[in-house]
Design a protein around this motif. Structure first.
Motif, short mmCIF file in Angstrom:
data_model
loop_
_atom_site.label_atom_id
_atom_site.label_comp_id
_atom_site.label_asym_id
_atom_site.label_seq_id
_atom_site.Cartn_x
_atom_site.Cartn_y
_atom_site.Cartn_z
N GLY A 1 0.82 -1.21 0.00
CA GLY A 1 0.00 0.00 0.00
C GLY A 1 0.85 1.26 0.00
N GLU A 2 1.97 1.23 0.72
CA GLU A 2 2.86 2.39 0.75
C GLU A 2 3.45 2.66 -0.63
OE1 GLU A 2 5.57 1.18 3.75
OE2 GLU A 2 4.29 1.81 5.42
N LEU A 3 3.82 1.60 -1.34
CA LEU A 3 4.35 1.77 -2.70
C LEU A 3 3.28 2.31 -3.64
CD1 LEU A 3 6.56 -1.42 -3.25
CD2 LEU A 3 7.32 0.93 -2.93
N LEU A 4 2.07 1.82 -3.50
CA LEU A 4 0.98 2.31 -4.37
C LEU A 4 0.71 3.79 -4.12
CD1 LEU A 4 -1.51 -0.70 -4.16
CD2 LEU A 4 -0.21 0.04 -6.17
N LYS A 5 0.81 4.22 -2.88
CA LYS A 5 0.60 5.64 -2.58
C LYS A 5 1.68 6.50 -3.23
CE LYS A 5 -1.70 5.02 1.90
NZ LYS A 5 -1.57 5.19 3.38
N GLY B 1 3.01 7.85 -11.30
CA GLY B 1 3.72 6.72 -11.87
C GLY B 1 2.79 5.76 -12.59
N PRO B 2 3.34 4.65 -13.08
CA PRO B 2 2.52 3.68 -13.82
C PRO B 2 1.43 3.08 -12.94
CG PRO B 2 4.67 2.75 -13.26
CD PRO B 2 4.74 4.21 -12.94
N ARG B 3 0.29 2.81 -13.53
CA ARG B 3 -0.83 2.20 -12.79
C ARG B 3 -0.67 0.68 -12.85
NH1 ARG B 3 -4.89 5.65 -11.64
NH2 ARG B 3 -6.37 3.93 -11.43
N VAL B 4 -0.36 0.12 -11.72
CA VAL B 4 -0.18 -1.33 -11.63
C VAL B 4 -1.00 -1.85 -10.46
CG1 VAL B 4 2.13 -1.32 -12.65
CG2 VAL B 4 1.87 -1.07 -10.18
N SER B 5 -1.36 -3.11 -10.54
CA SER B 5 -2.13 -3.72 -9.46
C SER B 5 -1.21 -4.03 -8.28
CB SER B 5 -2.78 -5.02 -9.94
OG SER B 5 -1.79 -5.99 -10.23
N ALA B 6 -1.82 -4.20 -7.12
CA ALA B 6 -1.05 -4.55 -5.93
C ALA B 6 -0.34 -5.88 -6.13
CB ALA B 6 -1.98 -4.63 -4.72
N ALA C 1 14.10 2.74 -11.67
CA ALA C 1 13.12 2.67 -12.75
C ALA C 1 11.98 3.66 -12.53
CB ALA C 1 12.57 1.25 -12.86
N LEU C 2 11.61 3.88 -11.28
CA LEU C 2 10.52 4.81 -10.96
C LEU C 2 11.01 6.25 -10.80
CD1 LEU C 2 8.55 2.64 -8.37
CD2 LEU C 2 7.96 3.06 -10.76
N LYS C 3 12.34 6.42 -10.84
CA LYS C 3 12.96 7.75 -10.71
C LYS C 3 12.54 8.43 -9.40
CE LYS C 3 13.11 8.35 -15.73
NZ LYS C 3 12.70 9.18 -16.90
N LEU C 4 12.62 7.65 -8.33
CA LEU C 4 12.24 8.18 -7.02
C LEU C 4 13.42 8.90 -6.39
CD1 LEU C 4 10.24 5.12 -5.62
CD2 LEU C 4 9.37 7.14 -6.81
N LEU C 5 13.12 9.96 -5.66
CA LEU C 5 14.15 10.77 -5.03
C LEU C 5 13.82 11.01 -3.57
CD1 LEU C 5 14.57 13.45 -7.86
CD2 LEU C 5 16.05 11.46 -7.44
N GLU C 6 14.86 11.28 -2.80
CA GLU C 6 14.77 11.72 -1.41
C GLU C 6 13.80 10.87 -0.58
OE1 GLU C 6 13.87 15.86 -1.85
OE2 GLU C 6 15.90 16.35 -2.50
N LYS C 7 12.79 11.52 0.03
CA LYS C 7 11.92 10.82 0.97
C LYS C 7 11.18 9.67 0.31
CE LYS C 7 8.25 11.53 4.36
NZ LYS C 7 7.31 12.50 4.99
N ASP C 8 10.71 9.88 -0.92
CA ASP C 8 9.99 8.80 -1.61
C ASP C 8 10.90 7.59 -1.80
OD1 ASP C 8 7.59 10.12 -1.80
OD2 ASP C 8 7.99 10.93 -3.80
N ALA C 9 12.16 7.84 -2.11
CA ALA C 9 13.11 6.75 -2.32
C ALA C 9 13.36 5.99 -1.02
CB ALA C 9 14.42 7.29 -2.87
N VAL C 10 13.44 6.73 0.09
CA VAL C 10 13.67 6.09 1.39
C VAL C 10 12.49 5.21 1.78
CG1 VAL C 10 13.98 6.51 3.86
CG2 VAL C 10 15.21 7.92 2.18
N ILE C 11 11.28 5.76 1.64
CA ILE C 11 10.07 5.00 2.01
C ILE C 11 9.91 3.79 1.09
CG2 ILE C 11 7.56 5.08 2.15
CD1 ILE C 11 7.80 8.02 2.93
#
Length: 276
Positions: free
Chosen positions: A85-89, A96-101, A119-129
């Motif tokens: 759920g945290e990743l989906l948020k 980002g891409p719409r994917v199922s759980a 691949a998702l190009k996540l940075l800072e807080k998003d990358a940590v979580i």
């Protein structure tokens, strides 16, 4: 000295096969579903050959086998909902891409946390979580052949996520459903502490899996040449009746639609027409 509690009782090798008898496979490499069986065919069917030689049985799994097969996956699926759920948020927040759980969970088993974050190009807080969530899923989904290791994976997987619970709470979330399996098992299973001498590891009779054994292949006495199974004990009537009662409840008849009855009648009529 008090008698040791046991669910099985003595029997004579001269007695015929009956409901509640415990069979052991001659093949020491038999699958867990075939290794130990309890006869559930009714005594009257055995006595009057209504079973036509086919003895219906249910498997007796060790507690470890049952918990690994039936309980651990259910606990794992519930615990993995939080990190998924945290990743989906995060995906929703960054567009980002719409994917199922289910697909997102599977992705974490295919690639490393670094690869997914890149691949998702996540940075800072998003990358940590995201990293914490991915590693939590990977730990929860880690394979384990032994029950203790599987339970440790479920505990450690919770502790690695974002805002993890205390270890005490993480352990409780794993052990509570395991305790429930012993104290209040579902209607399709029943715990048996011991079903024969030297078979006291703790077992579960599982009622949704049936095995059929040819009666001539069951040795009921000490000789078991050419036999595939040998009778090793018999459950006491109270436990046999409790298991058979649960079995009947699991497979109680349910209402069938009118269309089914019409189709059934058509098949009979066609057979009758062929004889006219």
């Amino acid at each position: 000295m008090a008698d040791v509690f046991a669910e099985f009782c003595d029997f004579s090798t001269s007695e015929p096969l009956r409901q509640g008898d415990i069979l052991e496979a001659i093949d020491i490499n038999a699958a867990m579903w075939e290794r130990h069986l309890m006869v559930i065919t009714a005594d009257c069917d055995l006595a009057f050959n209504k079973h036509h030689g086919r003895v219906t049985c249910i498997p007796l799994l060790t507690a470890e086998e049952y918990l690994l097969e039936m309980v651990v996956p259910r606990v794992r699926n519930r615990l993995v909902e939080k990190p998924v759920g945290e990743l989906l948020k995060i995906l929703d927040r960054i567009g980002g891409p719409r994917v199922s759980a289910e697909r997102l969970r599977h992705w974490t088993t295919e690639e490393s946390a670094d690869s997914i974050i890149q691949a998702l190009k996540l940075l800072e807080k998003d990358a940590v979580i995201a990293r914490a969530a991915i590693e939590s899923i990977q730990q929860l989904d880690a394979s384990a052949d032994e029950l203790n290791q599987a339970l440790r994976n479920l505990v450690d997987g919770q502790l690695g996520g974002d805002k993890p619970p205390t270890r005490k709470n993480a352990v409780a979330r794993v052990l509570d459903p395991v305790r429930e399996a012993y104290q209040r098992p579902p209607g399709d299973a029943m715990f048996i502490s011991t079903f024969a001498a030297s078979h006291d590891r703790g077992y579960f009779a599982y009622l949704r899996h049936l095995e059929q054994v040819w009666e001539p292949e069951v040795a009921i006495g000490p000789k078991h040449r050419d036999a595939k199974y040998k009778r090793i004990s018999r459950l006491r009537d109270r436990y046999t009746h409790a298991l058979v009662q649960r079995f009947a409840t699991v497979f109680m008849a349910i209402g069938l639609p009118h269309e089914y009855e019409e189709a059934r009648d058509v098949y009979f009529e066609l057979m009758g027409d062929a004889l006219k």
